[in-house]
Design an enzyme around this catalytic site. Structure first.
Site, PDB file in Angstrom:
ATOM      1  N   HIS A   1       8.835  47.162 -21.719  1.00  0.00           N
ATOM      2  CA  HIS A   1       9.660  46.149 -21.051  1.00  0.00           C
ATOM      3  C   HIS A   1      11.110  46.601 -21.067  1.00  0.00           C
ATOM      4  O   HIS A   1      11.423  47.665 -21.600  1.00  0.00           O
ATOM      5  CB  HIS A   1       9.458  44.768 -21.670  1.00  0.00           C
ATOM      6  N   HIS A  42      14.007  45.543 -22.461  1.00  0.00           N
ATOM      7  CA  HIS A  42      15.018  45.369 -23.510  1.00  0.00           C
ATOM      8  C   HIS A  42      15.532  46.713 -24.011  1.00  0.00           C
ATOM      9  O   HIS A  42      14.782  47.685 -24.137  1.00  0.00           O
ATOM     10  CB  HIS A  42      14.436  44.558 -24.676  1.00  0.00           C
ATOM     11  N   ASP A  60      16.356  47.887 -26.805  1.00  0.00           N
ATOM     12  CA  ASP A  60      15.785  48.540 -27.990  1.00  0.00           C
ATOM     13  C   ASP A  60      14.470  49.258 -27.659  1.00  0.00           C
ATOM     14  O   ASP A  60      13.864  49.879 -28.533  1.00  0.00           O
ATOM     15  CB  ASP A  60      15.597  47.537 -29.136  1.00  0.00           C
ATOM     16  N   HIS A  61      14.048  49.192 -26.403  1.00  0.00           N
ATOM     17  CA  HIS A  61      12.860  49.932 -25.960  1.00  0.00           C
ATOM     18  C   HIS A  61      13.204  51.015 -24.936  1.00  0.00           C
ATOM     19  O   HIS A  61      12.456  51.970 -24.768  1.00  0.00           O
ATOM     20  CB  HIS A  61      11.816  48.951 -25.404  1.00  0.00           C
ATOM     21  N   HIS A  93       6.911  37.580 -23.457  1.00  0.00           N
ATOM     22  CA  HIS A  93       8.130  38.010 -24.163  1.00  0.00           C
ATOM     23  C   HIS A  93       9.252  38.248 -23.153  1.00  0.00           C
ATOM     24  O   HIS A  93      10.394  37.855 -23.362  1.00  0.00           O
ATOM     25  CB  HIS A  93       7.831  39.275 -24.962  1.00  0.00           C
ATOM     26  N   ASP A 125       6.391  44.139 -27.382  1.00  0.00           N
ATOM     27  CA  ASP A 125       6.857  42.942 -28.092  1.00  0.00           C
ATOM     28  C   ASP A 125       6.034  41.713 -27.713  1.00  0.00           C
ATOM     29  O   ASP A 125       6.504  40.576 -27.822  1.00  0.00           O
ATOM     30  CB  ASP A 125       8.342  42.674 -27.778  1.00  0.00           C
ATOM     31  N   HIS A 150       7.356  46.768 -33.019  1.00  0.00           N
ATOM     32  CA  HIS A 150       8.173  46.590 -34.231  1.00  0.00           C
ATOM     33  C   HIS A 150       7.270  46.366 -35.437  1.00  0.00           C
ATOM     34  O   HIS A 150       6.147  45.872 -35.298  1.00  0.00           O
ATOM     35  CB  HIS A 150       9.098  45.373 -34.092  1.00  0.00           C
TER      36      HIS A 150
HETATM   37 ZN   LIG Z   1      11.844  45.001 -29.208  1.00  0.00          ZN
HETATM   38 ZN   LIG Z   2      11.818  42.950 -26.457  1.00  0.00          ZN
END
Ligand SMILES: [Zn+2]
Ligand SMILES: [Zn+2]
Length: 263
Positions: free
Chosen positions: A56, A58, A60-61, A115, A135, A175
């Site tokens: 996705h 975000h 952090d990905h 998410h 996520d 995560h």
């Molecule tokens: Zn994440």
């Molecule tokens: Zn995420």
């Protein structure tokens, strides 16, 4: 199919994955935020990263895309509806698309909103089924929905897609939150002996060695798969009396997610 889990060691507790073809050594990197660690892991195994998949949009990905692409010239794959927000996507994905890695690996794209509204989970079928769940589904937990998501859609994804996968499907999330999620399970269902046993194990391990759960195990330790459980419903009613004695599964899921947000 060969799978390598790469523990980031960062504060967000990201897991990255390399999925490789044992014959050709070609590999796909899932959400490689700490891309140098992924590159090093591939080098150690003698693999070439030829594709990058973002579950996705975000950061952090997706934050490792540019660095890893520069280093490997890998193609970037992501949900077609997230591609504009991610940028630099070479292949937009939709439900049912198949990603091939080398000569032997086939990964099916599941369209799993919740998410975020455009989220892909990767499913490897076969003798050792595996789900790379981003996520959406965590070990013993569910993704949050307050950063562009929708809890009702997440519930639909859990019930109509994830719960129906084979019991022996291994769950590889984005995560490492296992211990924290198990604490939530035990807060909701104090007598859950499976969750207690898992928590004991989780506390004794470094995140890099965290246990990989199966879907059958998730159904015993993950509150978000236990929506008919009388204890969970009774304790939920203490906080939300308005849900009544026989709440619908969807209501239980929504209220559990709401509770988890502030827990
Ligand atoms: Zn994440
Ligand atoms: Zn995420």
């Amino acid at each position: 199919m060969l799978t390598e889990r790469v523990w980031s060691g960062n504060s967000l507790r990201n897991f990255h994955y390399l999925i490789a073809c044992p014959e050709s050594g070609e590999a796909l990197a899932v959400d490689p935020l700490e891309w140098r660690m992924c590159l090093e892991a591939a080098r150690r195994r003698g693999w070439q990263i030829t594709q990058i998949l973002n579950t996705h949009e975000h950061a952090d990905h997706t934050g490792g895309n540019a660095g890893l692409k520069d280093a490997t010239h890998a193609r970037i794959l992501a949900h077609a509806k997230a591609a504009a927000r991610i940028g630099g996507v070479d292949r937009g994905l939709a439900k049912g698309d198949v990603i091939r890695v080398g000569r032997t690996v086939e990964l099916e794209c599941l369209d799993t909103p919740g998410h975020t509204l455009a989220h892909i989970c990767l499913l490897a079928r076969g003798d050792e089924p595996a789900l790379f769940s981003g996520d959406t589904l965590f070990n013993a937990g569910a993704g949050n929905t307050y950063n562009g998501g929708d809890t009702g859609l997440l519930y639909e994804t859990f019930v109509t897609q994830l719960a129906r996968l084979p019991d022996d499907t291994r769950v590889f999330p984005g995560h490492e939150y296992l211990a924290r999620n198990l604490e939530f399970t035990l807060d909701r269902e104090p007598g859950n002996a499976d969750a207690s046993a898992f928590l004991e194990g989780a506390r004794g391990h470094e995140p890099a060695a965290a246990r990989v759960t199966t879907l059958a195990e998730e159904k015993r330790i993950n509150t978000f798969f236990r929506l008919q459980n009388p204890t969970i419903i009774a304790r939920l009613r203490e906080v939300f009396p308005e849900i009544g004695e026989r709440p619908e599964a969807r209501t239980v899921f929504l209220k559990l997610r709401e509770l988890r947000n502030r827990w």
